[in-house]
Design a protein around this motif. Sequence first.
Motif, short mmCIF file in Angstrom:
data_model
loop_
_atom_site.label_atom_id
_atom_site.label_comp_id
_atom_site.label_asym_id
_atom_site.label_seq_id
_atom_site.Cartn_x
_atom_site.Cartn_y
_atom_site.Cartn_z
N ALA A 1 44.22 51.38 44.50
CA ALA A 1 43.25 50.33 44.18
C ALA A 1 43.69 48.96 44.67
O ALA A 1 42.85 48.16 45.11
N LEU A 2 44.99 48.68 44.63
CA LEU A 2 45.48 47.33 44.94
C LEU A 2 46.18 47.21 46.29
O LEU A 2 46.59 46.12 46.67
N LEU B 1 35.70 44.70 39.09
CA LEU B 1 35.63 44.36 40.51
C LEU B 1 34.94 43.03 40.54
O LEU B 1 33.81 42.88 40.09
N TRP C 1 46.54 53.06 40.86
CA TRP C 1 46.63 51.61 41.00
C TRP C 1 47.24 51.19 42.33
O TRP C 1 46.89 50.15 42.88
N GLU D 1 33.54 48.98 47.11
CA GLU D 1 34.84 49.19 46.47
C GLU D 1 34.70 50.10 45.25
O GLU D 1 35.55 50.96 45.01
N ASP E 1 41.37 41.97 37.09
CA ASP E 1 40.21 41.76 37.94
C ASP E 1 40.67 42.04 39.37
O ASP E 1 41.57 41.38 39.87
N VAL E 2 40.08 43.04 39.99
CA VAL E 2 40.39 43.37 41.37
C VAL E 2 39.44 42.56 42.24
O VAL E 2 38.23 42.76 42.20
N ARG E 3 39.98 41.64 42.99
CA ARG E 3 39.19 40.70 43.78
C ARG E 3 38.68 41.37 45.06
O ARG E 3 39.28 41.27 46.10
N ALA E 4 37.57 42.07 44.96
CA ALA E 4 37.01 42.83 46.08
C ALA E 4 36.01 42.02 46.89
O ALA E 4 35.57 42.48 47.94
#
Length: 145
Positions: free
Chosen positions: A24-25, A144, A21, A106, A87-90
């Motif tokens: 990822a972030l 994503l 993580w 991503e 929610d990963v804002r990619a």
Amino acid sequence: MAREIQITFDCADPAALSAFWAEALGYQLQAPPAGFESWEQALEAMGVPPERRNDASAVVDPDGTGPRLFFQKVPEGKTAKNRVHLDVRAGPGLQGDERMAALEAEAERLTTHGAKRLERHEPSPPLAFGHIIMADPEGNEFCLD
């Protein structure tokens, strides 16, 4: 008054999941307490036996604005779909093919760090912009977006 929040993950391997993580972030592992150069050194001084030193881990936003993510070891495995997920804002601000290309890039990057791709949802204007559902190395779903 707004409250500070922490997001907690129950998991089998806190060190590995926190490392995923952080990657990822764009977060970083939380620094050890003042006076210690490493968590290993701090845990040794606290008398934590070696077999318990991976019971917890945390990552933090280097800018100090995002929530702290805390990972705690639990004996049981994941048994059902997450009711809450990240929610990963990619692809913020992007639309159409450009947005989906950013999400795909991503998704590919995160799979090299242990994530698994689950589903792709195509854009369907006017409200849905498309997203990709992923799972972290322990099976926790995230999108994503």
